[in-house]
Design a protein around this motif. Structure first.
Motif, PDB file in Angstrom:
ATOM      1  N   UNK A 126      -2.647  12.104   1.143  1.00 10.38           N
ATOM      2  CA  UNK A 126      -2.608  10.678   0.829  1.00 10.38           C
ATOM      3  C   UNK A 126      -3.895   9.932   1.141  1.00 10.38           C
ATOM      4  N   UNK A 127      -4.660  10.438   2.066  1.00  8.63           N
ATOM      5  CA  UNK A 127      -5.785   9.659   2.559  1.00  8.63           C
ATOM      6  C   UNK A 127      -7.126  10.377   2.361  1.00  8.63           C
ATOM      7  N   UNK A 128      -7.241  11.566   2.914  1.00  9.47           N
ATOM      8  CA  UNK A 128      -8.531  12.258   2.850  1.00  9.47           C
ATOM      9  C   UNK A 128      -8.903  12.678   1.439  1.00  9.47           C
ATOM     10  N   UNK A 129      -7.929  13.052   0.627  1.00 13.10           N
ATOM     11  CA  UNK A 129      -8.224  13.408  -0.766  1.00 13.10           C
ATOM     12  C   UNK A 129      -8.841  12.221  -1.492  1.00 13.10           C
ATOM     13  N   UNK A 130      -8.334  11.047  -1.213  1.00 12.10           N
ATOM     14  CA  UNK A 130      -8.861   9.836  -1.829  1.00 12.10           C
ATOM     15  C   UNK A 130     -10.322   9.608  -1.426  1.00 12.10           C
ATOM     16  N   UNK A 131     -10.607   9.832  -0.153  1.00 12.97           N
ATOM     17  CA  UNK A 131     -11.976   9.646   0.325  1.00 12.97           C
ATOM     18  C   UNK A 131     -12.908  10.728  -0.222  1.00 12.97           C
ATOM     19  N   UNK A 132     -12.412  11.956  -0.324  1.00 17.20           N
ATOM     20  CA  UNK A 132     -13.239  13.032  -0.878  1.00 17.20           C
ATOM     21  C   UNK A 132     -13.585  12.775  -2.343  1.00 17.20           C
ATOM     22  N   UNK A 178     -10.027   3.879   2.487  1.00 19.11           N
ATOM     23  CA  UNK A 178      -9.174   4.284   1.364  1.00 19.11           C
ATOM     24  C   UNK A 178      -8.836   3.085   0.486  1.00 19.11           C
ATOM     25  N   UNK A 179      -8.556   1.950   1.117  1.00 22.07           N
ATOM     26  CA  UNK A 179      -8.271   0.744   0.340  1.00 22.07           C
ATOM     27  C   UNK A 179      -9.499   0.327  -0.464  1.00 22.07           C
ATOM     28  N   UNK A 180     -10.661   0.457   0.134  1.00 21.62           N
ATOM     29  CA  UNK A 180     -11.916   0.152  -0.577  1.00 21.62           C
ATOM     30  C   UNK A 180     -12.080   1.092  -1.770  1.00 21.62           C
ATOM     31  N   UNK A 181     -11.738   2.346  -1.581  1.00 21.10           N
ATOM     32  CA  UNK A 181     -11.827   3.325  -2.673  1.00 21.10           C
ATOM     33  C   UNK A 181     -10.915   2.935  -3.824  1.00 21.10           C
ATOM     34  N   UNK A 205       0.842  -1.175   0.000  1.00 20.50           N
ATOM     35  CA  UNK A 205       0.000   0.000   0.000  1.00 20.50           C
ATOM     36  C   UNK A 205       0.886   1.237   0.000  1.00 20.50           C
ATOM     37  N   UNK A 206       0.357   2.345  -0.439  1.00 22.95           N
ATOM     38  CA  UNK A 206       1.136   3.549  -0.672  1.00 22.95           C
ATOM     39  C   UNK A 206       1.132   4.541   0.492  1.00 22.95           C
ATOM     40  N   UNK A 207       0.848   4.113   1.671  1.00 23.77           N
ATOM     41  CA  UNK A 207       0.697   5.034   2.783  1.00 23.77           C
ATOM     42  C   UNK A 207       1.932   5.103   3.687  1.00 23.77           C
TER      43      UNK A 207
END
Length: 140
Positions: free
Chosen positions: A53-59, A129-132, A1-3
């Motif tokens: 890395x994370x919230x942008x993906x969820x947004x 995020x992984x689900x996204x 994963x990229x985190x």
């Protein structure tokens, strides 16, 4: 994963909160300022990395639950940052020297808050995020 960067900044933030908690009961002004600057820098880096890395993906997700969680997390993180600043204002050096046990208890609450936010990130946000990533349409 990229985190990887997110994990690093999360650990740096937790370490900085521990350092503030573990200050001597009567720290010098320089030691207190250094610990606070370290914590503020760690918080800033963590929040920027988390947002990128994370919230942008969820947004950007098409799932409205992900979008709502990104908004809620952003609001909670702003409150978290404010609580940290409130702690610094509430505990000037003279008050720390007058009530070292009170400061230690307050610093412990900040540390626990950092640990709870890290657990929230790991247990809720990262799986979303992984689900996204899985749900993203494949580029043609």
């Amino acid at each position: 994963m990229q985190f990887t960067a997110l994990f690093t900044t999360t650990q740096d933030l937790t370490d900085a909160a521990k350092a503030l908690y573990q200050l001597e009961t009567r720290p010098t002004a320089a030691a207190l300022e250094s610990a606070r600057i370290r914590l503020l820098d760690a918080m800033r880096h963590h929040c920027l990395t988390k947002d990128r890395e994370l919230l942008a993906m969820l947004r950007e997700s098409e799932d409205c639950a992900h979008q709502a969680m990104a908004r809620r997390t952003t609001e909670q993180d702003l409150e978290w940052r404010q609580r940290m600043l409130d702690h610094f204002v509430a505990w000037p050096l003279r008050k720390i020297h007058a009530d070292p046990h009170g400061h230690r208890a307050a610093a412990h609450r900040l540390l626990r808050l950092c640990e709870r936010r890290a657990a929230h990130q790991e247990q809720l946000l990262l799986p979303m995020a992984e689900e996204t990533l899985v749900l993203r349409p494949l580029a043609a």
